[in-house]
Design an enzyme around this catalytic site. Structure first.
Site, mmCIF file in Angstrom:
data_model
loop_
_atom_site.group_PDB
_atom_site.id
_atom_site.type_symbol
_atom_site.label_atom_id
_atom_site.label_comp_id
_atom_site.label_asym_id
_atom_site.label_seq_id
_atom_site.Cartn_x
_atom_site.Cartn_y
_atom_site.Cartn_z
ATOM 1 N N HIS A 47 0.889 -1.032 -0.080
ATOM 2 C CA HIS A 47 0.074 -0.025 0.039
ATOM 3 C C HIS A 47 0.940 1.102 0.205
ATOM 4 O O HIS A 47 0.671 2.207 -0.715
ATOM 5 C CB HIS A 47 -1.055 -0.045 1.305
ATOM 6 C CG HIS A 47 -1.711 1.194 1.450
ATOM 7 N ND1 HIS A 47 -1.662 2.153 2.364
ATOM 8 C CD2 HIS A 47 -2.896 1.725 0.725
ATOM 9 C CE1 HIS A 47 -2.534 3.064 2.325
ATOM 10 N NE2 HIS A 47 -3.331 2.762 1.333
ATOM 11 N N GLU A 50 2.053 1.653 -3.153
ATOM 12 C CA GLU A 50 1.103 2.336 -4.365
ATOM 13 C C GLU A 50 1.115 3.738 -4.280
ATOM 14 O O GLU A 50 1.132 4.293 -5.353
ATOM 15 C CB GLU A 50 -0.296 1.816 -4.074
ATOM 16 C CG GLU A 50 -1.288 2.235 -4.913
ATOM 17 C CD GLU A 50 -2.578 2.306 -3.873
ATOM 18 O OE1 GLU A 50 -3.051 3.457 -3.880
ATOM 19 O OE2 GLU A 50 -2.884 1.510 -3.244
ATOM 20 N N HIS A 51 1.343 4.263 -2.732
ATOM 21 C CA HIS A 51 1.132 5.784 -2.669
ATOM 22 C C HIS A 51 2.275 6.245 -3.151
ATOM 23 O O HIS A 51 2.487 7.707 -3.945
ATOM 24 C CB HIS A 51 1.135 5.893 -1.208
ATOM 25 C CG HIS A 51 -0.175 6.072 -0.428
ATOM 26 N ND1 HIS A 51 -0.672 7.120 0.082
ATOM 27 C CD2 HIS A 51 -1.135 5.148 -0.649
ATOM 28 C CE1 HIS A 51 -1.869 6.716 0.675
ATOM 29 N NE2 HIS A 51 -2.225 5.462 0.424
ATOM 30 N N GLU A 127 -3.891 8.012 8.020
ATOM 31 C CA GLU A 127 -4.885 6.870 7.410
ATOM 32 C C GLU A 127 -5.193 5.974 8.333
ATOM 33 O O GLU A 127 -6.285 5.503 8.725
ATOM 34 C CB GLU A 127 -4.367 6.516 6.028
ATOM 35 C CG GLU A 127 -5.396 5.530 5.178
ATOM 36 C CD GLU A 127 -4.728 5.258 4.004
ATOM 37 O OE1 GLU A 127 -5.881 4.713 3.433
ATOM 38 O OE2 GLU A 127 -3.758 5.466 3.633
#
Length: 431
Positions: A47, A50-51, A127
């Site tokens: 993740h 991906e950022h 997040e």
């Protein structure tokens, strides 16, 4: 038309799904790896990666990546799951060339600046904190953790602040090479797309990728089960009830989908009618199936008043147990119509078609004809559903998460006792 699948020399697969009458194209570049390939020390790295690739790549800054796509009337997005990572572009038909270039830069040539990484770790920490502050996010994470404790599927896709902190530009780039290796990639386009053009662009942008560093094969997962009951000052109690089920590749996959539909898939479902309409126990209640390649879960989510949580748990247990007896033909026919309707309606979106085709190629090595899938749904009989429900309950194992006022926490052992006929259950809630 059935989408056509091609394989480039380096293993990248290309799917073309033209849809007559559309003026737009959807492009999805999907890697068949995700958070399930992480060990605990790298939890959340897929993740985070991906950022990070959106921070710059191929000579474009983060702002320029978005600007060039939006200047052509397009939109760009990405998503990380347990078993795949997806990069998506929606654009006018002439935007396919640029879209393919941009995604190729993200996947193969990200900047990986140390300053960007430091800032993005802060963003992801926020997040993670936001998910912890959002009850209907947190309760699902607690249930997932209980279902697959100590395994990659039991860890949050977001990771932890500790595991994220360990990543460096160098180690994250090594992770990228393995995660986005050409043999794991599917380039899938749907809508206003020409097959020859798509193959030319795929060869130009992805055909020269070198084989990646092999990641360890994802280990088979076992449903562990357990209870996560956490007191939190909320107006409502949030409940997630999970039971072990089959995976996508199992012959009973569509049987599971229909079981979940009958149990709690809509307003005519058993749970909605019994828990909400007849008893007024919950405003929101539904059942669902979540499936991976080799394992799955049958789940129930409900939000209710804390004082109603125990009764709601008993009602849910009763309705689940009731699935072991034959459903009537009208109920089964309605569930089949709903499932087929959702599948065909989803195919009216070009992006959904591109994503679906990529997922099917990754899972089955080919795309699936919708009409054949519909016939497989129609072939499921009432006896199949009762058999699968009996198999599910035969494990005598569940994963239950309850989040809310202290008075609601007893719903967890009450559910297990009602469903499996247990006696007094030792129970220590988490406060």
């Amino acid at each position: 038309m059935t989408p056509r699948v091609h394989t480039l020399a380096n293993g990248v697969r290309v799917v073309c799904d033209p849809v007559p009458g559309l003026q737009t194209v959807a492009l999805s570049v999907v890697a068949g790896r995700g958070a399930r390939w992480e060990d605990e020390s790298r939890s959340g790295w897929s993740h985070l990666l991906e950022h990070m690739v959106f921070k710059g790549g191929g000579g474009r800054s983060a702002k320029q990546i978005v600007e060039v796509i939006e200047a052509e009337g397009g939109h760009i997005n990405a998503a990380t799951g347990y078993e795949r990572t997806s990069f998506q572009i929606r654009a006018l038909s002439h935007g396919l060339d640029l879209g393919s270039q941009v995604i190729a830069d993200l996947v193969q040539r990200p900047t990986m600046d140390a300053g960007d990484l430091k800032r993005e770790k802060q963003v992801i920490a926020q997040e993670i904190a936001e998910a912890a502050d959002t009850p209907d996010d947190l309760v699902f994470e607690l249930a997932q953790e209980a279902a697959f404790e100590g395994q990659p599927l039991g860890r949050s896709i977001l990771g932890t602040t500790k595991s994220i902190a360990a990543a460096t530009p160098e180690t994250l780039d090594l992770w990228r090479v393995g995660l986005y290796a050409p043999e794991t990639l599917v380039v899938s386009a749907a809508g206003a797309v020409d097959e020859d053009e798509l193959l030319r662009l795929a060869e130009r942008d992805f055909g020269h990728m070198a084989p990646g560093r092999a990641l360890a094969v994802a280990e088979p997962t076992q449903f562990a089960g357990g209870v996560r009951a956490k007191a939190k000052r909320l107006e409502q109690a949030n409940l997630v009830l999970l039971l072990p089920a089959v995976g996508v590749l199992d012959p009973d996959y569509f049987t599971l989908r229909l079981l979940a539909e009958i149990l709690g898939g809509g307003m005519a479902s058993r749970l909605f009618q019994e828990a909400r309409e007849k008893r007024g126990l919950a405003y929101a209640i539904d059942a669902y199936s979540e499936t991976y390649s080799d394992v799955g879960v049958l789940g129930v989510f409900a939000g209710c008043a804390a004082t109603d949580a125990e009764e709601l748990a008993r009602v849910a247990a009763g309705e689940i147990a009731g699935m072991t007896t034959l459903v009537d033909e009208a109920e089964l026919a309605r569930a089949k119509a709903q499932l087929k309707g959702s599948m065909f309606m989803g195919r009216e979106s070009a992006l959904a078609r591109a994503e679906q085709a990529a997922g099917q190629v990754l899972m089955f090595g080919r795309t699936l004809d919708p009409e054949i899938v519909a016939r497989e749904v129609d072939a499921v009989m009432a006896g199949d559903i009762a058999r699968l429900a009996t198999w599910i309950l035969g494990h005598k194992r569940s994963a239950v998460a309850v989040l809310g006022p202290k008075t609601a926490l007893r719903a967890a052992p009450v559910f297990e006792a009602a469903l499996f006929g247990l006696g007094a259950v030792d129970f220590t809630p988490t406060y």
